[in-house]
Write a protein that holds these residues in place. Sequence first.
Motif, PDB file in Angstrom:
ATOM      1  N   GLY A 127      17.636  20.654  34.869  1.00 27.14           N
ATOM      2  CA  GLY A 127      18.446  21.290  35.844  1.00 27.14           C
ATOM      3  C   GLY A 127      19.568  22.383  34.997  1.00 27.14           C
ATOM      4  N   LYS A 128      19.258  22.333  33.949  1.00 21.39           N
ATOM      5  CA  LYS A 128      20.330  23.290  33.118  1.00 21.39           C
ATOM      6  C   LYS A 128      19.777  24.591  33.235  1.00 21.39           C
ATOM      7  N   MET A 129      20.854  25.464  33.246  1.00 24.24           N
ATOM      8  CA  MET A 129      20.707  26.965  33.301  1.00 24.24           C
ATOM      9  C   MET A 129      20.520  27.488  32.051  1.00 24.24           C
ATOM     10  N   ILE A 130      19.444  28.142  31.963  1.00 25.07           N
ATOM     11  CA  ILE A 130      19.249  28.911  30.491  1.00 25.07           C
ATOM     12  C   ILE A 130      18.843  30.332  30.945  1.00 25.07           C
ATOM     13  N   ALA A 131      19.766  31.253  29.987  1.00 26.17           N
ATOM     14  CA  ALA A 131      20.293  32.727  30.137  1.00 26.17           C
ATOM     15  C   ALA A 131      18.721  33.172  29.501  1.00 26.17           C
ATOM     16  N   LEU A 132      18.071  34.076  30.128  1.00 23.98           N
ATOM     17  CA  LEU A 132      16.957  34.739  29.672  1.00 23.98           C
ATOM     18  C   LEU A 132      17.240  36.236  29.085  1.00 23.98           C
ATOM     19  N   LEU A 133      18.484  36.656  29.175  1.00 21.65           N
ATOM     20  CA  LEU A 133      18.897  37.972  28.650  1.00 21.65           C
ATOM     21  C   LEU A 133      19.944  37.989  27.923  1.00 21.65           C
ATOM     22  N   PRO A 134      20.242  36.965  26.902  1.00 17.91           N
ATOM     23  CA  PRO A 134      21.712  36.867  26.418  1.00 17.91           C
ATOM     24  C   PRO A 134      21.998  37.761  25.375  1.00 17.91           C
ATOM     25  N   ASP A 135      21.418  38.616  25.081  1.00 13.20           N
ATOM     26  CA  ASP A 135      21.375  39.583  23.862  1.00 13.20           C
ATOM     27  C   ASP A 135      22.125  40.931  24.520  1.00 13.20           C
ATOM     28  N   LYS A 136      22.232  41.088  25.621  1.00 14.69           N
ATOM     29  CA  LYS A 136      23.014  42.227  26.313  1.00 14.69           C
ATOM     30  C   LYS A 136      24.358  42.289  25.746  1.00 14.69           C
ATOM     31  N   LYS A 137      24.920  43.570  25.463  1.00 17.17           N
ATOM     32  CA  LYS A 137      26.370  43.747  25.398  1.00 17.17           C
ATOM     33  C   LYS A 137      26.886  44.565  26.349  1.00 17.17           C
ATOM     34  N   ILE A 138      27.864  44.406  26.779  1.00 18.83           N
ATOM     35  CA  ILE A 138      28.635  44.978  28.139  1.00 18.83           C
ATOM     36  C   ILE A 138      29.928  45.530  27.881  1.00 18.83           C
ATOM     37  N   ILE A 139      30.313  46.552  28.403  1.00 16.96           N
ATOM     38  CA  ILE A 139      31.494  47.542  28.468  1.00 16.96           C
ATOM     39  C   ILE A 139      31.717  47.771  29.967  1.00 16.96           C
ATOM     40  N   LEU A 140      32.916  47.150  30.186  1.00 18.25           N
ATOM     41  CA  LEU A 140      33.548  47.372  31.431  1.00 18.25           C
ATOM     42  C   LEU A 140      34.712  48.563  31.498  1.00 18.25           C
ATOM     43  N   LEU A 141      34.465  49.478  32.207  1.00 14.06           N
ATOM     44  CA  LEU A 141      35.412  50.566  32.334  1.00 14.06           C
ATOM     45  C   LEU A 141      36.006  50.718  33.962  1.00 14.06           C
ATOM     46  N   ASN A 142      37.266  49.987  34.117  1.00  9.73           N
ATOM     47  CA  ASN A 142      37.436  49.806  35.552  1.00  9.73           C
ATOM     48  C   ASN A 142      39.098  50.524  35.678  1.00  9.73           C
ATOM     49  N   ALA A 143      38.992  51.135  36.870  1.00  7.93           N
ATOM     50  CA  ALA A 143      40.181  51.705  37.366  1.00  7.93           C
ATOM     51  C   ALA A 143      40.815  51.116  38.632  1.00  7.93           C
ATOM     52  N   ARG A 144      42.040  50.982  38.791  1.00 11.64           N
ATOM     53  CA  ARG A 144      42.756  50.460  39.918  1.00 11.64           C
ATOM     54  C   ARG A 144      44.039  51.092  40.110  1.00 11.64           C
ATOM     55  N   GLY A 145      44.566  51.537  41.179  1.00  5.92           N
ATOM     56  CA  GLY A 145      45.740  52.310  41.240  1.00  5.92           C
ATOM     57  C   GLY A 145      47.023  51.427  41.284  1.00  5.92           C
ATOM     58  N   GLY A 146      46.663  50.155  41.769  1.00  9.62           N
ATOM     59  CA  GLY A 146      47.807  49.245  41.771  1.00  9.62           C
ATOM     60  C   GLY A 146      47.733  48.280  40.724  1.00  9.62           C
ATOM     61  N   VAL A 147      48.706  47.307  40.363  1.00  7.35           N
ATOM     62  CA  VAL A 147      48.706  46.487  39.265  1.00  7.35           C
ATOM     63  C   VAL A 147      48.139  45.256  39.697  1.00  7.35           C
ATOM     64  N   TYR A 148      46.968  44.835  39.074  1.00 10.46           N
ATOM     65  CA  TYR A 148      46.429  43.412  39.426  1.00 10.46           C
ATOM     66  C   TYR A 148      46.362  42.360  38.086  1.00 10.46           C
ATOM     67  N   SER A 149      47.110  42.667  37.006  1.00  4.81           N
ATOM     68  CA  SER A 149      47.045  41.971  35.740  1.00  4.81           C
ATOM     69  C   SER A 149      48.324  41.180  35.506  1.00  4.81           C
ATOM     70  N   THR A 150      49.008  41.039  36.806  1.00  2.00           N
ATOM     71  CA  THR A 150      50.211  40.058  36.718  1.00  2.00           C
ATOM     72  C   THR A 150      49.966  38.691  37.056  1.00  2.00           C
ATOM     73  N   ILE A 151      50.799  37.555  36.898  1.00  2.00           N
ATOM     74  CA  ILE A 151      50.197  36.473  37.181  1.00  2.00           C
ATOM     75  C   ILE A 151      50.388  36.049  38.744  1.00  2.00           C
ATOM     76  N   GLU A 152      51.053  36.945  39.505  1.00  2.00           N
ATOM     77  CA  GLU A 152      51.403  37.011  40.936  1.00  2.00           C
ATOM     78  C   GLU A 152      49.931  37.633  41.516  1.00  2.00           C
ATOM     79  N   THR A 153      49.316  38.781  40.909  1.00  2.00           N
ATOM     80  CA  THR A 153      48.168  39.559  41.524  1.00  2.00           C
ATOM     81  C   THR A 153      46.830  39.293  41.168  1.00  2.00           C
ATOM     82  N   GLN A 154      46.776  38.436  39.696  1.00  2.00           N
ATOM     83  CA  GLN A 154      45.574  38.738  39.103  1.00  2.00           C
ATOM     84  C   GLN A 154      44.464  37.912  39.930  1.00  2.00           C
ATOM     85  N   ALA A 155      44.858  36.565  40.754  1.00  6.41           N
ATOM     86  CA  ALA A 155      43.932  36.074  41.579  1.00  6.41           C
ATOM     87  C   ALA A 155      43.265  36.782  42.500  1.00  6.41           C
ATOM     88  N   MET A 156      44.023  37.900  43.041  1.00  5.36           N
ATOM     89  CA  MET A 156      43.514  38.942  44.160  1.00  5.36           C
ATOM     90  C   MET A 156      42.257  39.823  43.633  1.00  5.36           C
TER      91      MET A 156
END
Length: 209
Positions: A127-156
């Motif tokens: 029942g253990k999950m095994i990744a089949l494509l683990p060698d991919k490298k990922i780059i995330l480019l994200n934009a957001r007009g507000g601020v969501y990196s604070t303790i108060e907002t990051q959960a949103m």
Amino acid sequence: MKNILMVKANDRPAAESISSRMFETFFEEVKDNANLNVNVYDIYKEDMPYIGQDLFGAFGKMAANEELNEAEQRVIAANQKARDAFSEADVVVIAFPLWNLTIPAKLQTFIDYIFASGYAFKYDETGKMIALLPDKKIILLNARGGVYSTIETQAMEMSVNYLRNVFVGIFQNEIIDEIIIEGHNKAPEQAETIIQEGLEKVRQSAKRL
């Protein structure tokens, strides 16, 4: 040669969209690099039906060697195209906005196509999950007009957090860069500085490939 898949997840023009500018900035840096094979997957130009009974029904029919109807053929083709693009990539770059606290529906459909048992992962006899494509490298480019990196907002924030959980938590990929431009709408007097500093980070990320 390294294969780069660039997923464009915003159809707004770069003059009006920061995530589109991030995409264009990254692309300009890599498009002429002789050591890179760059493939663009523009989700707003692709035919991408939502997953549902057409797809699941098609899988069942294919297993039984039954003929697919037009809707089933369409979603199977879209599903396979997304998987082929992801499979061939060494590095996957996703440029996307935060919309209504999450990712655009079109990007969700792309994730739905590749987030599948037997393709991205499997379960062993315990029942253990095994990744089949683990060698991919990922780059995330994200934009957001507000601020969501604070303790108060990051959960949103359910766009970057969601993709981290998909690619790192399930697929066991490595995120090699994560660039977030945020707060430019909340602080318009600082917007140009925020944007330009973020775009420079995007350029440097692309150059590292």
